[in-house]
Design an enzyme around this catalytic site. Sequence first.
Site, PDB file in Angstrom:
ATOM      1  N   LYS A 107       0.916  -1.204   0.240  1.00  0.00           N
ATOM      2  CA  LYS A 107       0.094   0.113  -0.059  1.00  0.00           C
ATOM      3  C   LYS A 107       0.973   1.247   0.002  1.00  0.00           C
ATOM      4  O   LYS A 107       0.407   2.029  -0.598  1.00  0.00           O
ATOM      5  CB  LYS A 107      -1.033   0.019   1.195  1.00  0.00           C
ATOM      6  CG  LYS A 107      -0.162   0.092   2.493  1.00  0.00           C
ATOM      7  CD  LYS A 107      -1.240   0.109   3.586  1.00  0.00           C
ATOM      8  CE  LYS A 107      -0.549  -0.612   4.840  1.00  0.00           C
ATOM      9  NZ  LYS A 107      -0.069  -1.840   5.047  1.00  0.00           N
ATOM     10  N   GLY A 189      -1.522  -9.456  18.737  1.00  0.00           N
ATOM     11  CA  GLY A 189      -0.798  -9.469  17.481  1.00  0.00           C
ATOM     12  C   GLY A 189      -1.369  -8.628  16.320  1.00  0.00           C
ATOM     13  O   GLY A 189      -1.103  -8.657  15.288  1.00  0.00           O
ATOM     14  N   ASP A 203      -1.672   4.458   7.835  1.00  0.00           N
ATOM     15  CA  ASP A 203      -2.002   3.217   7.084  1.00  0.00           C
ATOM     16  C   ASP A 203      -3.201   3.597   6.275  1.00  0.00           C
ATOM     17  O   ASP A 203      -3.435   3.194   5.088  1.00  0.00           O
ATOM     18  CB  ASP A 203      -2.070   1.981   8.003  1.00  0.00           C
ATOM     19  CG  ASP A 203      -2.720   0.763   7.212  1.00  0.00           C
ATOM     20  OD1 ASP A 203      -1.862   0.033   6.809  1.00  0.00           O
ATOM     21  OD2 ASP A 203      -3.686   0.752   7.412  1.00  0.00           O
ATOM     22  N   LYS A 207      -4.517   3.960   2.062  1.00  0.00           N
ATOM     23  CA  LYS A 207      -5.563   3.229   1.679  1.00  0.00           C
ATOM     24  C   LYS A 207      -6.674   4.064   1.069  1.00  0.00           C
ATOM     25  O   LYS A 207      -7.090   3.999  -0.201  1.00  0.00           O
ATOM     26  CB  LYS A 207      -6.166   2.237   2.534  1.00  0.00           C
ATOM     27  CG  LYS A 207      -5.176   1.203   3.064  1.00  0.00           C
ATOM     28  CD  LYS A 207      -5.504   0.254   4.232  1.00  0.00           C
ATOM     29  CE  LYS A 207      -4.960  -0.837   4.734  1.00  0.00           C
ATOM     30  NZ  LYS A 207      -5.064  -1.424   5.962  1.00  0.00           N
TER      31      LYS A 207
END
Length: 430
Positions: A107, A189, A203, A207
């Site tokens: 990305k 996680g 992030d 996108k």
Amino acid sequence: MTERVIRVGMLGCGTVGSAVARTLSSYGDDIARRAGVRIEITRVAVRDVARARDVPLASQVFTADAASIVDDPDIDVVLELLGGLDPARPLVERALAGGKPVVTGNKELIAAAGAALEAAAHAGAADLAYEAAVAGGIPLIRPLRESLAGDRVTRIIGVVNGTTNFILTQMSEHGSRFEEALAEAQRLGYAEADPTADVEGFDAAAKCAILASVAFDTRVTDADVYREGITRLTARDIADAARLGYVVKLLAIAELDEDDVSVRVHPAMVPASHPLANVRDAYNAVFIEADKAGQLMFYGRGAGGDPSGTSVIGDLIRVARHLTYGGRMQGADGTGLGRRIRPMDDTHGQYYLNLHVEDRPGVLAEIAEVFGRNGVSIERVWQEGFGEDAALVFITHRAQEGPFQKTVQELRERDAVRAVVSLLRVEGEE
């Protein structure tokens, strides 16, 4: 007759790359039937060749020389799963310039350099596919580029980062503080040791840029996206929103307004009745509005090896079919329509504002005058608490961002306003 094999050279063998290798091994016959050709990973570039890996690949396929894979005439497709810009960008550009198709889930690469890569793919008559770059296993790029090609997409609003959505779910449903929810996300996680890219919205911004570029046929980079993360949200913000019938989400929003494009990522209050309000934990969902198709929603697991690997393999199948039977993937030439990216101050939205104020006659009129002078219309207002705990809470009608921020700044300077307790945008209502 000998079965034709499409040979894949994979750059990187982390979580997604390992999932791709395992799936191609487990479902190889099914995939071959669907593709009309067998797809095999024949070379893999990794940093540490000696490291043990849980993948069904022979040790001799591994190399530390990524460039040798790109240049290998026996490699039909380059699968780039390194992440980041360097060395991914020069390797992808090199492959495309040589007419070699590229599948990527990167990305950062597509958000920052998508136009240049699309141009290189166009010049090299090679496919460039990146379904896995946005929302993991949720199909978005192909529906936007192909299924909705005959329509006009006007708005995309979505939860596109699973880490922040998990954190906000913990804060909403369990009353956790941000720090507690982040620690739990790291334990499970969902969050990296350094969660900055997720919690500060980087992030989601990457996108958002990719989705806007595809949907509106114009080049949008991650630098164009207005960005706010969730680190300043408090348990009180979440509780106040819930009390008013809202859920707080980190949203990526891309809009086509007249011929301008606006792109932004920020926390927002969403009505509890809105479909995005019920997207919980690490799941993603994207809400698309188009003139003819109306409202569409895509929902699923937005990250992880297996979901992202599924999108990668879907792209590999399409590329393999083109190499075998002819044709090219529908894409852009890197130019686009050149639409203007609207500055954040020129966008419009609704706002929630909680002010700690002096408890005396005339305060509401004084504050309302500031709203009115800046052209910001108030939809609802009410008072909470008395004396030292007095607060005025506002929800506005849709207003322009710049004048609203000017209103807030002027209110901070008023003696009657002791503090701006909370400021959140409201989406999905007006």
